[in-house]
Write an enzyme that holds these catalytic residues in place. Structure first.
Site, mmCIF file in Angstrom:
data_model
loop_
_atom_site.group_PDB
_atom_site.id
_atom_site.type_symbol
_atom_site.label_atom_id
_atom_site.label_comp_id
_atom_site.label_asym_id
_atom_site.label_seq_id
_atom_site.Cartn_x
_atom_site.Cartn_y
_atom_site.Cartn_z
ATOM 1 N N CYS A 158 41.502 81.102 39.550
ATOM 2 C CA CYS A 158 41.485 82.026 40.460
ATOM 3 C C CYS A 158 40.435 81.762 41.562
ATOM 4 O O CYS A 158 39.483 81.537 41.388
ATOM 5 C CB CYS A 158 40.892 83.369 39.804
ATOM 6 N N TYR A 206 54.423 102.053 49.085
ATOM 7 C CA TYR A 206 54.252 100.530 49.213
ATOM 8 C C TYR A 206 55.363 99.658 49.764
ATOM 9 O O TYR A 206 54.823 98.900 50.522
ATOM 10 C CB TYR A 206 54.493 100.246 47.433
ATOM 11 N N GLN A 254 60.822 97.341 39.303
ATOM 12 C CA GLN A 254 61.111 97.491 38.163
ATOM 13 C C GLN A 254 61.731 96.458 37.532
ATOM 14 O O GLN A 254 62.559 96.370 36.440
ATOM 15 C CB GLN A 254 62.044 98.741 37.905
ATOM 16 N N THR A 255 61.955 95.174 38.301
ATOM 17 C CA THR A 255 62.746 94.001 37.753
ATOM 18 C C THR A 255 61.954 92.795 38.208
ATOM 19 O O THR A 255 61.321 92.505 39.192
ATOM 20 C CB THR A 255 64.220 94.082 38.903
ATOM 21 N N TRP A 315 63.640 85.179 49.627
ATOM 22 C CA TRP A 315 63.514 85.911 50.631
ATOM 23 C C TRP A 315 62.025 85.722 51.637
ATOM 24 O O TRP A 315 61.911 86.527 52.459
ATOM 25 C CB TRP A 315 63.078 87.450 49.786
ATOM 26 N N ARG A 316 61.560 84.699 51.167
ATOM 27 C CA ARG A 316 60.491 84.287 52.053
ATOM 28 C C ARG A 316 60.827 83.510 53.041
ATOM 29 O O ARG A 316 59.920 83.051 53.935
ATOM 30 C CB ARG A 316 59.334 83.750 51.076
ATOM 31 N N LEU A 361 70.983 95.489 37.153
ATOM 32 C CA LEU A 361 69.642 95.657 37.889
ATOM 33 C C LEU A 361 69.281 96.827 37.255
ATOM 34 O O LEU A 361 68.025 97.130 37.423
ATOM 35 C CB LEU A 361 69.662 95.397 39.328
ATOM 36 N N GLU A 391 62.319 93.749 48.144
ATOM 37 C CA GLU A 391 61.291 94.609 47.720
ATOM 38 C C GLU A 391 62.072 95.729 46.970
ATOM 39 O O GLU A 391 61.355 96.284 45.798
ATOM 40 C CB GLU A 391 60.292 95.528 48.967
ATOM 41 N N ASP A 430 50.762 97.796 45.327
ATOM 42 C CA ASP A 430 51.476 98.088 43.952
ATOM 43 C C ASP A 430 50.818 97.628 42.895
ATOM 44 O O ASP A 430 49.599 97.509 43.000
ATOM 45 C CB ASP A 430 52.905 96.778 44.204
ATOM 46 N N CYS A 462 34.356 87.833 41.437
ATOM 47 C CA CYS A 462 34.950 88.967 40.929
ATOM 48 C C CYS A 462 33.901 89.574 40.009
ATOM 49 O O CYS A 462 33.345 88.813 39.155
ATOM 50 C CB CYS A 462 36.115 88.383 39.973
ATOM 51 N N CYS A 516 41.466 83.299 34.893
ATOM 52 C CA CYS A 516 40.366 83.401 35.950
ATOM 53 C C CYS A 516 39.900 81.987 36.357
ATOM 54 O O CYS A 516 39.500 81.690 37.454
ATOM 55 C CB CYS A 516 39.207 84.135 35.171
HETATM 56 S S1 SF4 Z 1 40.635 88.713 40.073
HETATM 57 FE FE1 SF4 Z 1 39.128 88.531 38.581
HETATM 58 S S2 SF4 Z 1 40.001 89.030 36.651
HETATM 59 FE FE2 SF4 Z 1 41.419 88.451 38.178
HETATM 60 S S3 SF4 Z 1 42.021 86.312 37.915
HETATM 61 FE FE3 SF4 Z 1 40.598 86.297 39.450
HETATM 62 S S4 SF4 Z 1 38.676 86.204 38.443
HETATM 63 FE FE4 SF4 Z 1 40.053 86.707 36.797
#
Ligand code: SF4
Length: 347
Positions: A201, A119, A41-42, A23-24, A79, A36, A137, A207, A198
């Site tokens: 991330c 949403y 729920q899936t 869908w992208r 579904l 969407e 969401d 964070c 993390c």
């Molecule tokens: S947003 Fe924060 S808690 Fe979530 S993965 Fe990144 S560093 Fe970790």
């Protein structure tokens, strides 16, 4: 932390790391809307096949508006949450019949369509029309609460509303990409079950949950009410060629869907024979089937089943040929164990 600082690293990360999803590829209104609704729920992996099949059969909003309900439900079979697809068709009819086939282009107008909540309206308005609105969401709520190390309860509407107001001023002009990036981070890195990744991330340095090591406590969710447990006995009445089905009530759980006849509670083989005779059928052979459990959002069905061989048919049910059951009728996934028994009979 300054929330606006997340925008740039997040957009850069998404550019490199986003998953390739069907869908992208062409994010038109119809494609984004359909995906969407299916994704509610899936899981993404489960949706991919359904999405492609659905669009092959119903490539336009017009074709969705016109398709027979039987075929529509068949395309959605497995579904679950069938009201989603019924609302999809209701909305398609409104677009075709009242809006000359042109879907609404704004968040407020999208919200007026059946089955489109805050949403989904936010996702469509931002991805398809670049309207500066958040799309919040469960994934986004989790990521944002962790970033801010916030103890707010994410099951409360108030939390979502507050977050909406906090996010509005930071939305960049690439708002659709930004919203998708946040959701993607929640789905693939800042995951809901188990430890978030993390170290992968792009927002780790800012964070607050990472700094204070509270990722296992955030987000805060009040416990859901316990699900009601219902016991049922499922009855597969079949003769040489056909199987009996009945239609569920037009309201409530699995409204209007076909299902196998069933009775409340677990009954014995003898009681099954008595019940069969009450329907005007003579039981030739009764075979006990496997136990099965199905979990809905608010209720659990704990099922026992019996295969009841009969010679004839009766008026109480709709008698369907085995092959037709496979090709035309959408039977809720809750009955999968018992539907599989019919497949064996066909062989
Ligand atoms: S947003 Fe924060 S808690 Fe979530 S993965 Fe990144 S560093 Fe970790």
């Amino acid at each position: 932390m300054k929330l606006e600082n997340i925008v740039e690293p997040l957009l850069l990360w998404y550019q490199d790391e986003k998953r390739i999803l069907p869908w992208r590829e062409q994010p038109s209104f119809y494609h984004v809307w359909l995906s969407e609704i299916m994704l509610q729920q899936t899981r993404v992996e489960a949706v991919k096949g359904y999405y492609t099949r659905f669009l092959t059969e119903l490539p336009t909003i017009e074709s969705l508006a016109q398709v027979r309900e039987e075929k529509l439900l068949k395309l959605w079979e497995g579904l679950g949450y069938y009201n989603r697809v019924r609302n999809l068709q209701k909305a398609a009819k409104i677009i075709v019949e009242e809006k000359q086939g042109i879907p609404p282009h704004t968040y407020d107008e999208l919200l007026k369509l059946p089955g489109i909540g805050e949403y989904t309206a936010g996702a469509i308005a931002s991805i398809c029309y670049q309207e500066k609105v958040p799309a919040i969401d469960g994934n986004v709520l989790r990521v944002m609460m962790r970033l801010m190390n916030s103890n707010r309860d994410i099951t409360l509407p108030k939390t979502k509303k507050e977050l909406w107001n906090e996010m509005l001023p930071i939305l960049p002009k690439e708002v659709g990409t930004f919203n998708q990036a946040l959701m993607e981070l929640g789905a693939t890195v800042c995951v809901p079950n188990g430890k978030p990744y993390c170290s992968k991330c792009p927002l780790q340095s800012m964070c607050q949950a990472y700094v204070f090591q509270t990722t296992d406590q955030i987000p805060v969710k009040t416990k859901k009410k316990e699900r009601k447990v219902e016991q049922k006995t499922i009855l597969i009445f079949c003769n040489d060629k056909e199987v009996a089905l009945q239609k569920r009530n037009h309201t409530g759980l699995l409204a209007g869907m076909f299902e196998f006849p069933n009775v409340e509670g677990w009954i014995s083989k003898k009681e099954v024979e008595e019940f069969t005779r009450k329907q005007g059928l003579e039981p030739l052979k009764v075979v006990e089937l496997k136990y099965s459990k199905h979990i809905f959002t608010h209720v659990e069905w704990h099922m026992h089943g019996f295969l009841v061989k009969v010679e004839d048919t009766c008026m109480n049910y709709e008698w369907v040929r085995y092959q037709e059951l496979e090709e035309k009728y959408a039977i809720p996934t809750a009955y999968k164990t018992y539907k599989d028994v019919i497949k064996e009979l066909e062989k």
